[in-house]
Design a protein around this motif. Structure first.
Motif, PDB file in Angstrom:
ATOM      1  N   VAL A 118      66.814  18.900   6.808  1.00 60.32           N
ATOM      2  CA  VAL A 118      67.092  18.242   6.132  1.00 60.32           C
ATOM      3  C   VAL A 118      66.868  19.154   4.372  1.00 60.32           C
ATOM      4  CG1 VAL A 118      66.208  15.908   4.551  1.00 60.32           C
ATOM      5  CG2 VAL A 118      66.428  16.516   7.210  1.00 60.32           C
ATOM      6  N   CYS A 119      67.726  19.231   3.557  1.00 55.53           N
ATOM      7  CA  CYS A 119      67.494  20.156   2.207  1.00 55.53           C
ATOM      8  C   CYS A 119      67.207  18.815   1.108  1.00 55.53           C
ATOM      9  CB  CYS A 119      68.617  21.186   2.164  1.00 55.53           C
ATOM     10  SG  CYS A 119      68.900  21.746   3.471  1.00 55.53           S
ATOM     11  N   GLU A 120      66.548  19.585   0.766  1.00 57.01           N
ATOM     12  CA  GLU A 120      65.463  18.202  -0.638  1.00 57.01           C
ATOM     13  C   GLU A 120      65.707  19.246  -1.905  1.00 57.01           C
ATOM     14  OE1 GLU A 120      64.396  15.460  -0.005  1.00 57.01           O
ATOM     15  OE2 GLU A 120      64.332  15.109   2.079  1.00 57.01           O
ATOM     16  N   LYS A 121      65.278  17.885  -2.623  1.00 56.61           N
ATOM     17  CA  LYS A 121      65.192  18.913  -4.187  1.00 56.61           C
ATOM     18  C   LYS A 121      64.640  20.005  -4.344  1.00 56.61           C
ATOM     19  CE  LYS A 121      64.149  18.010  -8.978  1.00 56.61           C
ATOM     20  NZ  LYS A 121      63.283  17.530  -9.678  1.00 56.61           N
ATOM     21  N   GLY A 122      65.321  21.182  -4.447  1.00 48.16           N
ATOM     22  CA  GLY A 122      64.795  22.808  -4.318  1.00 48.16           C
ATOM     23  C   GLY A 122      64.672  23.636  -3.268  1.00 48.16           C
ATOM     24  N   ASP A 123      65.948  22.834  -2.796  1.00 45.26           N
ATOM     25  CA  ASP A 123      66.186  23.581  -1.524  1.00 45.26           C
ATOM     26  C   ASP A 123      67.099  24.461  -2.105  1.00 45.26           C
ATOM     27  OD1 ASP A 123      63.891  22.704  -0.594  1.00 45.26           O
ATOM     28  OD2 ASP A 123      64.748  21.409   1.081  1.00 45.26           O
ATOM     29  N   LEU A 124      67.445  25.946  -1.410  1.00 46.51           N
ATOM     30  CA  LEU A 124      68.295  26.633  -1.031  1.00 46.51           C
ATOM     31  C   LEU A 124      68.373  27.126   0.214  1.00 46.51           C
ATOM     32  CD1 LEU A 124      70.348  28.361  -2.190  1.00 46.51           C
ATOM     33  CD2 LEU A 124      69.131  30.192  -1.979  1.00 46.51           C
ATOM     34  N   ILE A 125      70.300  26.405   0.942  1.00 41.83           N
ATOM     35  CA  ILE A 125      70.273  27.481   1.487  1.00 41.83           C
ATOM     36  C   ILE A 125      71.702  28.055   1.878  1.00 41.83           C
ATOM     37  CG2 ILE A 125      71.941  24.984   2.480  1.00 41.83           C
ATOM     38  CD1 ILE A 125      70.592  25.054   5.436  1.00 41.83           C
ATOM     39  N   VAL A 126      71.435  29.178   2.553  1.00 44.69           N
ATOM     40  CA  VAL A 126      73.165  30.599   2.708  1.00 44.69           C
ATOM     41  C   VAL A 126      73.632  30.409   4.337  1.00 44.69           C
ATOM     42  CG1 VAL A 126      74.013  32.491   2.134  1.00 44.69           C
ATOM     43  CG2 VAL A 126      72.477  31.239   0.114  1.00 44.69           C
ATOM     44  N   VAL A 127      74.797  29.543   4.621  1.00 44.13           N
ATOM     45  CA  VAL A 127      75.156  29.501   6.310  1.00 44.13           C
ATOM     46  C   VAL A 127      76.094  30.920   6.221  1.00 44.13           C
ATOM     47  CG1 VAL A 127      75.816  28.792   7.395  1.00 44.13           C
ATOM     48  CG2 VAL A 127      74.404  27.325   6.067  1.00 44.13           C
ATOM     49  N   PRO A 128      75.437  32.027   6.837  1.00 46.25           N
ATOM     50  CA  PRO A 128      76.678  33.042   6.951  1.00 46.25           C
ATOM     51  C   PRO A 128      78.004  32.332   7.522  1.00 46.25           C
ATOM     52  CG  PRO A 128      74.188  33.883   7.818  1.00 46.25           C
ATOM     53  CD  PRO A 128      74.435  31.874   7.478  1.00 46.25           C
ATOM     54  N   ALA A 129      79.118  33.116   6.368  1.00 47.16           N
ATOM     55  CA  ALA A 129      80.561  32.444   6.900  1.00 47.16           C
ATOM     56  C   ALA A 129      80.986  32.925   8.903  1.00 47.16           C
ATOM     57  CB  ALA A 129      81.730  33.519   6.563  1.00 47.16           C
ATOM     58  N   GLY A 130      81.634  31.375   9.097  1.00 46.16           N
ATOM     59  CA  GLY A 130      82.240  31.845  10.420  1.00 46.16           C
ATOM     60  C   GLY A 130      81.313  30.872  11.269  1.00 46.16           C
ATOM     61  N   LEU A 131      79.795  30.419  10.689  1.00 51.18           N
ATOM     62  CA  LEU A 131      79.214  29.525  11.965  1.00 51.18           C
ATOM     63  C   LEU A 131      79.304  27.866  11.595  1.00 51.18           C
ATOM     64  CD1 LEU A 131      75.423  31.197  10.812  1.00 51.18           C
ATOM     65  CD2 LEU A 131      76.473  30.626  12.855  1.00 51.18           C
ATOM     66  N   ARG A 132      79.329  27.124  12.601  1.00 49.76           N
ATOM     67  CA  ARG A 132      80.510  25.799  12.742  1.00 49.76           C
ATOM     68  C   ARG A 132      78.825  25.294  11.998  1.00 49.76           C
ATOM     69  NH1 ARG A 132      83.811  25.369  17.201  1.00 49.76           N
ATOM     70  NH2 ARG A 132      84.328  27.130  17.505  1.00 49.76           N
ATOM     71  N   VAL A 133      79.858  23.787  10.846  1.00 54.59           N
ATOM     72  CA  VAL A 133      78.422  23.215  10.291  1.00 54.59           C
ATOM     73  C   VAL A 133      78.758  21.996   9.960  1.00 54.59           C
ATOM     74  CG1 VAL A 133      77.520  25.294   8.839  1.00 54.59           C
ATOM     75  CG2 VAL A 133      79.255  23.516   7.941  1.00 54.59           C
ATOM     76  N   TRP A 134      77.921  20.988   9.803  1.00 56.10           N
ATOM     77  CA  TRP A 134      78.659  19.908   8.938  1.00 56.10           C
ATOM     78  C   TRP A 134      77.342  19.022   8.288  1.00 56.10           C
ATOM     79  CZ3 TRP A 134      77.397  20.898  14.027  1.00 56.10           C
ATOM     80  CH2 TRP A 134      76.939  20.052  15.238  1.00 56.10           C
ATOM     81  N   ILE A 135      77.750  18.858   6.996  1.00 55.85           N
ATOM     82  CA  ILE A 135      77.233  18.070   6.362  1.00 55.85           C
ATOM     83  C   ILE A 135      77.637  16.721   6.488  1.00 55.85           C
ATOM     84  CG2 ILE A 135      76.828  17.920   3.954  1.00 55.85           C
ATOM     85  CD1 ILE A 135      78.514  20.953   3.663  1.00 55.85           C
ATOM     86  N   ASP A 136      75.850  16.021   6.005  1.00 52.88           N
ATOM     87  CA  ASP A 136      75.811  14.686   5.762  1.00 52.88           C
ATOM     88  C   ASP A 136      74.742  14.549   5.299  1.00 52.88           C
ATOM     89  OD1 ASP A 136      75.310  11.554   5.956  1.00 52.88           O
ATOM     90  OD2 ASP A 136      74.229  11.995   8.033  1.00 52.88           O
TER      91      ASP A 136
END
Length: 175
Positions: A120-138
């Motif tokens: 759970v990313c909130e105000k102020g959070d940075l996330i960097v997911v490397p290319a190729g990893l499987r993701v979904w965003i809600d």
């Protein structure tokens, strides 16, 4: 509050661990090559700041990240009210997924091996997911967020959907 829930794929209803401290979240995600950190604005961001105001408030951090990651393009997206159903399905990107949340929140889930890391990313959070990893965003049932995106290519990236239904087994942001 930012949080990380780690699930084994066989138990999508029961997390193996739930973390809420920034250092613990960052360390656990780093084991999968995922970067997570908290940024503070250099100047106050007004509600009507627009793209230029958001970028100006975080320019020092954005410049540093662009230099470190070779990111050539930056933009700001915002969502308010319309669910982002297309990103709820598992997908991959050919470049890093880079999101800094200047306002609001979203759930970014990453499948790495046999585990799902739901952040759970909130105000102020940075996330960097490397290319190729499987993701979904809600973004939730009634999304509200402002996010800075960074790209390796000026034209951005396109989600490549895996066709797998694993994401459907996990709780959504508003569940």
């Amino acid at each position: 509050m930012s949080s990380l829930s780690v699930f084994h794929q066989s138990t999508p209803d029961i997390p193996n661990k739930v973390l809420t401290h920034l250092e613990d979240i960052a360390a656990t995600l780093a084991e999968q090559g995922i970067r997570f950190e908290r940024w503070t604005a250099q100047s106050p961001v007004q509600a009507d700041a627009g793209q230029a105001g958001v970028l100006a408030a975080y320019q020092v951090q954005i410049d540093r990240l662009q230099h470190e990651g070779g990111y050539r393009a930056v933009d700001v997206i915002s969502a308010s009210g319309d669910p982002m159903s297309e990103l709820l399905d598992e997908h991959v990107y050919s470049d890093d997924l880079v999101r800094f949340f200047a306002a609001g929140r979203s759930l970014v889930s990453v499948r790495a091996g046999e585990y799902v890391h739901a952040v759970v990313c909130e105000k102020g959070d940075l996330i960097v997911v490397p290319a190729g990893l499987r993701v979904w965003i809600d973004g939730g049932d009634n999304p509200h967020f402002v996010a800075v995106r960074l790209f390796n290519r000026p034209e951005g990236v396109v989600a490549q959907f895996t066709g797998e239904k694993l994401a459907e087994r996990y709780a959504r942001l508003d569940d």
